[in-house]
Design an enzyme around this catalytic site. Sequence first.
Site, PDB file in Angstrom:
ATOM      1  N   PHE A   1      75.041  94.568  84.897  1.00 56.11           N
ATOM      2  CA  PHE A   1      75.945  94.900  86.006  1.00 56.11           C
ATOM      3  C   PHE A   1      76.078  96.409  86.090  1.00 56.11           C
TER       4      PHE A   1
ATOM      5  N   THR B   1      79.264 101.642  86.909  1.00 53.99           N
ATOM      6  CA  THR B   1      79.591 102.987  86.419  1.00 53.99           C
ATOM      7  C   THR B   1      78.409 103.941  86.616  1.00 53.99           C
ATOM      8  N   GLU B   2      78.732 105.171  86.993  1.00 57.71           N
ATOM      9  CA  GLU B   2      77.703 106.211  87.129  1.00 57.71           C
ATOM     10  C   GLU B   2      78.055 107.382  86.220  1.00 57.71           C
TER      11      GLU B   2
ATOM     12  N   ARG C   1      92.649  89.824  45.948  1.00 59.49           N
ATOM     13  CA  ARG C   1      92.496  91.129  45.275  1.00 59.49           C
ATOM     14  C   ARG C   1      93.692  91.371  44.342  1.00 59.49           C
TER      15      ARG C   1
ATOM     16  N   GLU D   1      85.776  98.338  81.164  1.00 57.94           N
ATOM     17  CA  GLU D   1      86.509  97.385  82.026  1.00 57.94           C
ATOM     18  C   GLU D   1      87.891  97.901  82.400  1.00 57.94           C
TER      19      GLU D   1
ATOM     20  N   PHE E   1      96.733 106.736  91.911  1.00 58.74           N
ATOM     21  CA  PHE E   1      95.335 107.145  92.126  1.00 58.74           C
ATOM     22  C   PHE E   1      95.141 107.884  93.456  1.00 58.74           C
TER      23      PHE E   1
HETATM   24  P1  TGC Z   1      91.928 100.245  95.522  1.00 60.76           P
HETATM   25  O1  TGC Z   1      92.153 100.890  96.869  1.00 60.76           O
HETATM   26  O2  TGC Z   1      93.075 100.032  94.615  1.00 60.76           O
HETATM   27  O3  TGC Z   1      91.221  98.817  95.741  1.00 60.76           O
HETATM   28  C1  TGC Z   1      90.198  98.579  96.693  1.00 60.76           C
HETATM   29  C2  TGC Z   1      90.328  97.112  97.111  1.00 60.76           C
HETATM   30  O4  TGC Z   1      90.108  96.259  95.987  1.00 60.76           O
HETATM   31  C3  TGC Z   1      91.288  95.467  95.699  1.00 60.76           C
HETATM   32  N1  TGC Z   1      91.418  95.429  94.230  1.00 60.76           N
HETATM   33  C4  TGC Z   1      91.074  94.374  93.495  1.00 60.76           C
HETATM   34  N2  TGC Z   1      90.637  93.158  93.820  1.00 60.76           N
HETATM   35  C5  TGC Z   1      90.375  92.291  92.803  1.00 60.76           C
HETATM   36  N3  TGC Z   1      90.524  92.603  91.501  1.00 60.76           N
HETATM   37  C6  TGC Z   1      90.967  93.836  91.144  1.00 60.76           C
HETATM   38  N4  TGC Z   1      91.101  94.143  89.848  1.00 60.76           N
HETATM   39  C7  TGC Z   1      91.265  94.778  92.152  1.00 60.76           C
HETATM   40  N5  TGC Z   1      91.695  96.068  92.139  1.00 60.76           N
HETATM   41  C8  TGC Z   1      91.792  96.446  93.422  1.00 60.76           C
HETATM   42  C9  TGC Z   1      92.430  96.198  96.393  1.00 60.76           C
HETATM   43  O5  TGC Z   1      93.462  95.315  96.721  1.00 60.76           O
HETATM   44  C10 TGC Z   1      91.727  96.755  97.624  1.00 60.76           C
HETATM   45  O6  TGC Z   1      91.555  95.671  98.530  1.00 60.76           O
HETATM   46  P2  TGC Z   1      91.550  95.904 100.117  1.00 60.76           P
HETATM   47  O7  TGC Z   1      91.536  94.534 100.701  1.00 60.76           O
HETATM   48  O8  TGC Z   1      92.806  96.681 100.415  1.00 60.76           O
HETATM   49  O9  TGC Z   1      90.309  96.692 100.406  1.00 60.76           O
HETATM   50  O10 TGC Z   1      90.759 101.050  94.819  1.00 60.76           O
HETATM   51  P3  TGC Z   1      90.779 102.457  94.084  1.00 60.76           P
HETATM   52  O11 TGC Z   1      89.511 103.164  94.454  1.00 60.76           O
HETATM   53  O12 TGC Z   1      92.079 103.169  94.322  1.00 60.76           O
HETATM   54  O13 TGC Z   1      90.624 102.045  92.539  1.00 60.76           O
HETATM   55  C11 TGC Z   1      91.618 101.527  91.810  1.00 60.76           C
HETATM   56  C12 TGC Z   1      91.224 101.435  90.312  1.00 60.76           C
HETATM   57  C13 TGC Z   1      91.286 102.796  89.656  1.00 60.76           C
HETATM   58  C14 TGC Z   1      92.269 100.523  89.694  1.00 60.76           C
HETATM   59  C15 TGC Z   1      89.803 100.848  90.142  1.00 60.76           C
HETATM   60  O14 TGC Z   1      88.849 101.727  90.609  1.00 60.76           O
HETATM   61  C16 TGC Z   1      89.482 100.489  88.712  1.00 60.76           C
HETATM   62  O15 TGC Z   1      89.809  99.403  88.258  1.00 60.76           O
HETATM   63  N6  TGC Z   1      88.808 101.413  87.945  1.00 60.76           N
HETATM   64  C17 TGC Z   1      88.302 101.117  86.620  1.00 60.76           C
HETATM   65  C18 TGC Z   1      86.805 100.994  86.650  1.00 60.76           C
HETATM   66  C19 TGC Z   1      86.289  99.938  85.709  1.00 60.76           C
HETATM   67  O16 TGC Z   1      87.016  99.114  85.192  1.00 60.76           O
HETATM   68  N7  TGC Z   1      84.980  99.897  85.540  1.00 60.76           N
HETATM   69  C20 TGC Z   1      84.373  98.876  84.746  1.00 60.76           C
HETATM   70  C21 TGC Z   1      82.867  98.915  84.866  1.00 60.76           C
HETATM   71  S1  TGC Z   1      82.065  97.443  84.279  1.00 60.76           S
HETATM   72  C22 TGC Z   1      82.282  97.490  82.614  1.00 60.76           C
HETATM   73  O17 TGC Z   1      82.936  98.291  82.042  1.00 60.76           O
HETATM   74  C23 TGC Z   1      81.603  96.420  81.878  1.00 60.76           C
HETATM   75  S2  TGC Z   1      81.866  96.408  80.190  1.00 60.76           S
HETATM   76  C24 TGC Z   1      81.336  94.852  79.991  1.00 60.76           C
HETATM   77  C25 TGC Z   1      81.189  94.368  78.681  1.00 60.76           C
HETATM   78  O18 TGC Z   1      80.268  94.821  77.952  1.00 60.76           O
HETATM   79  O19 TGC Z   1      81.965  93.423  78.308  1.00 60.76           O
HETATM   80  P1  FAD Z   2      86.483 108.648  82.515  1.00 58.47           P
HETATM   81  O1  FAD Z   2      86.719 107.900  83.750  1.00 58.47           O
HETATM   82  O2  FAD Z   2      85.781 109.958  82.592  1.00 58.47           O
HETATM   83  O3  FAD Z   2      87.799 108.811  81.696  1.00 58.47           O
HETATM   84  C1  FAD Z   2      87.950 109.753  80.620  1.00 58.47           C
HETATM   85  C2  FAD Z   2      89.425 109.735  80.177  1.00 58.47           C
HETATM   86  O4  FAD Z   2      90.272 110.103  81.285  1.00 58.47           O
HETATM   87  C3  FAD Z   2      89.894 108.351  79.722  1.00 58.47           C
HETATM   88  O5  FAD Z   2      90.789 108.505  78.669  1.00 58.47           O
HETATM   89  C4  FAD Z   2      90.621 107.798  80.943  1.00 58.47           C
HETATM   90  O6  FAD Z   2      91.629 106.857  80.621  1.00 58.47           O
HETATM   91  C5  FAD Z   2      91.239 109.089  81.498  1.00 58.47           C
HETATM   92  N1  FAD Z   2      91.506 109.002  82.943  1.00 58.47           N
HETATM   93  C6  FAD Z   2      90.629 108.818  83.955  1.00 58.47           C
HETATM   94  N2  FAD Z   2      91.265 108.761  85.144  1.00 58.47           N
HETATM   95  C7  FAD Z   2      92.591 108.882  84.860  1.00 58.47           C
HETATM   96  C8  FAD Z   2      93.783 108.896  85.643  1.00 58.47           C
HETATM   97  N3  FAD Z   2      93.741 108.716  86.979  1.00 58.47           N
HETATM   98  N4  FAD Z   2      94.970 109.052  85.013  1.00 58.47           N
HETATM   99  C9  FAD Z   2      95.040 109.192  83.663  1.00 58.47           C
HETATM  100  N5  FAD Z   2      93.951 109.208  82.865  1.00 58.47           N
HETATM  101  C10 FAD Z   2      92.738 109.049  83.458  1.00 58.47           C
HETATM  102  N6  FAD Z   2      79.988 100.037  83.057  1.00 58.47           N
HETATM  103  C11 FAD Z   2      79.287  99.213  83.888  1.00 58.47           C
HETATM  104  O7  FAD Z   2      79.264  99.407  85.107  1.00 58.47           O
HETATM  105  N7  FAD Z   2      78.579  98.162  83.385  1.00 58.47           N
HETATM  106  C12 FAD Z   2      78.540  97.879  82.065  1.00 58.47           C
HETATM  107  O8  FAD Z   2      77.898  96.905  81.648  1.00 58.47           O
HETATM  108  C13 FAD Z   2      79.265  98.729  81.165  1.00 58.47           C
HETATM  109  N8  FAD Z   2      79.189  98.541  79.815  1.00 58.47           N
HETATM  110  C14 FAD Z   2      79.777  99.437  78.959  1.00 58.47           C
HETATM  111  C15 FAD Z   2      79.570  99.322  77.581  1.00 58.47           C
HETATM  112  C16 FAD Z   2      80.112 100.260  76.701  1.00 58.47           C
HETATM  113  C17 FAD Z   2      79.837 100.157  75.246  1.00 58.47           C
HETATM  114  C18 FAD Z   2      80.936 101.304  77.218  1.00 58.47           C
HETATM  115  C19 FAD Z   2      81.574 102.287  76.273  1.00 58.47           C
HETATM  116  C20 FAD Z   2      81.135 101.441  78.577  1.00 58.47           C
HETATM  117  C21 FAD Z   2      80.550 100.512  79.464  1.00 58.47           C
HETATM  118  N9  FAD Z   2      80.679 100.658  80.857  1.00 58.47           N
HETATM  119  C22 FAD Z   2      79.992  99.825  81.719  1.00 58.47           C
HETATM  120  C23 FAD Z   2      81.355 101.833  81.411  1.00 58.47           C
HETATM  121  C24 FAD Z   2      82.881 101.758  81.368  1.00 58.47           C
HETATM  122  O9  FAD Z   2      83.375 100.863  82.320  1.00 58.47           O
HETATM  123  C25 FAD Z   2      83.420 103.183  81.586  1.00 58.47           C
HETATM  124  O10 FAD Z   2      83.135 103.896  80.403  1.00 58.47           O
HETATM  125  C26 FAD Z   2      84.915 103.195  81.878  1.00 58.47           C
HETATM  126  O11 FAD Z   2      85.168 102.637  83.151  1.00 58.47           O
HETATM  127  C27 FAD Z   2      85.516 104.615  81.801  1.00 58.47           C
HETATM  128  O12 FAD Z   2      84.747 105.525  82.485  1.00 58.47           O
HETATM  129  P2  FAD Z   2      84.286 106.906  81.760  1.00 58.47           P
HETATM  130  O13 FAD Z   2      83.712 106.562  80.451  1.00 58.47           O
HETATM  131  O14 FAD Z   2      83.462 107.659  82.740  1.00 58.47           O
HETATM  132  O15 FAD Z   2      85.637 107.684  81.499  1.00 58.47           O
END
Ligand code: TGC
Ligand code: FAD
Length: 391
Positions: free
Chosen positions: A130, A133-134, A275, A370, A390
């Site tokens: 999936f 992230t960039e 232990r 996540e 945000f």
């Molecule tokens: P925002 O304007 O808040 O939302 C845009 C639209 O999306 C809706 N929405 C959601 N819907 C479902 N589930 C959620 N969790 C949702 N969060 C928001 C929202 O209602 C809105 O809908 P609409 O109808 O109004 O368009 O968007 P924003 O750009 O302000 O972002 C909010 C924020 C910061 C919370 C979001 O960008 C975020 O969650 N950032 C974190 C990024 C993240 O979690 N990345 C994960 C990458 S994948 C990964 O890490 C895999 S690890 C996997 C593994 O190995 O297990």
């Molecule tokens: P940043 O966004 O640069 O954040 C750096 C620090 O700033 C953090 O402490 C954060 O909490 C803080 N910060 C950022 N914004 C704010 C704010 N608004 N207010 C306060 N603090 C803030 N992504 C995918 O798409 N697919 C995958 O399968 C996936 N797998 C992963 C597996 C591993 C092992 C790891 C480590 C990451 C993976 N990710 C994946 C990426 C992951 O989702 C991101 O690392 C995560 O979303 C955070 O982004 P970043 O690392 O760029 O940190």
Amino acid sequence: MATDFYNIDSALSEEERAVRDSIRQFVDDKVIPVIGKAYIEGKFPKEIIAPMAELGVFGANLPEEYGCAGLNNVAYGLIMQELERGDSGVRSFASVQGALVMYPVFAFGSEEQKKEYLPKMARGEIIGCFGLTEPDYGSDPSGMITTAREQADGSWLLNGAKMWITNGSTAQVAIVWAKTGEDKSPSSIRGFIVPTNSPGFTARDQKGKLSLRASDTSELVMQDVRLPANAILPKSGGLKSPLMCLTQARYGIAWGALGAAIGCYEEAVSYATNRVMFKKPIASFQIQQQRLAEMLTEIVKAQLLVLHLGRLKDAGTFSPQQVSLAKRNNVSIATDIAREARRLLGANGILAEYASMRHMANLESVYTYEGTHDIHTLILGQAITGINAFE
Ligand code: TGC
Ligand code: FAD
């Protein structure tokens, strides 16, 4: 089980208990014996993919008509709990395959895409990753710069890079999120099914990880990758689509982190009672008893939290914000429990032969991916105050 201090078992159905027990057995027999070595070698143990598929782990809460197990969300959560009791990397593998690859095909795919991909993914014949992230857009995926440009013949041209992608170098297909509009607005984000053998697509593993080592994490580069018209997930639209996938995966992580906490707690109880120091088991000292009492208290709270969340999800009434609270809490308490367990184990606690330090290091990734702990704090802050941090 000793860890089931509040008899949570009595709140589970027979089927839920049976599913949990079968995965528990699998983790004891096939994961725990190999995971320490895999962790040190920095590789996901691929030999467990086929048995996981046989047990119905992949996309376990998706419908049977697409070859999935069709389990409820509590049974699905219990699977994640048991897998992460083994290792966060093993749960990650299953989370990505089920919640981040199969779920978007199920939720946003055409009927043809669902029939083509879901049964093969459930059987583990096709592994996915999936890409959201960039390099410059982690917590804020709305800024992504990856683009998909529609060509005159209806095909798509994909350009960009994705970073930190779990299973990236193992996968046969990647779900890639890209902007399709000239104005680069997040509303133009669409999902694409990208075969990883497409010309112009490369996946390179990230080296030097000190956490989640038994998991492959890669950088994806897409340079003029040409995709057929039907590569797009037709029902995807806007940032909301990938965020919906994250809600599914975060739900599983809340259960999974609990599993890691249980693994550490059980290791700590066993070690403390065996232990002997100052002629007594270290479990007889009040400091160690307090450590164990704190661990158990947090585990019980976390168990009740995810069980109720699972029931809400099954009733179709849960919110993403409730999932944020559970992911944030359970990962945080698991991280603390892992550290305390490692300390209780003394010098042995730093060895790969024991699980606590591996869990402790893994949970730092789980804390970050996540949605970092901070991001979930702000999601909750908005739910409480109505003020969006945000913007
Ligand atoms: P925002 O304007 O808040 O939302 C845009 C639209 O999306 C809706 N929405 C959601 N819907 C479902 N589930 C959620 N969790 C949702 N969060 C928001 C929202 O209602 C809105 O809908 P609409 O109808 O109004 O368009 O968007 P924003 O750009 O302000 O972002 C909010 C924020 C910061 C919370 C979001 O960008 C975020 O969650 N950032 C974190 C990024 C993240 O979690 N990345 C994960 C990458 S994948 C990964 O890490 C895999 S690890 C996997 C593994 O190995 O297990
Ligand atoms: P940043 O966004 O640069 O954040 C750096 C620090 O700033 C953090 O402490 C954060 O909490 C803080 N910060 C950022 N914004 C704010 C704010 N608004 N207010 C306060 N603090 C803030 N992504 C995918 O798409 N697919 C995958 O399968 C996936 N797998 C992963 C597996 C591993 C092992 C790891 C480590 C990451 C993976 N990710 C994946 C990426 C992951 O989702 C991101 O690392 C995560 O979303 C955070 O982004 P970043 O690392 O760029 O940190």
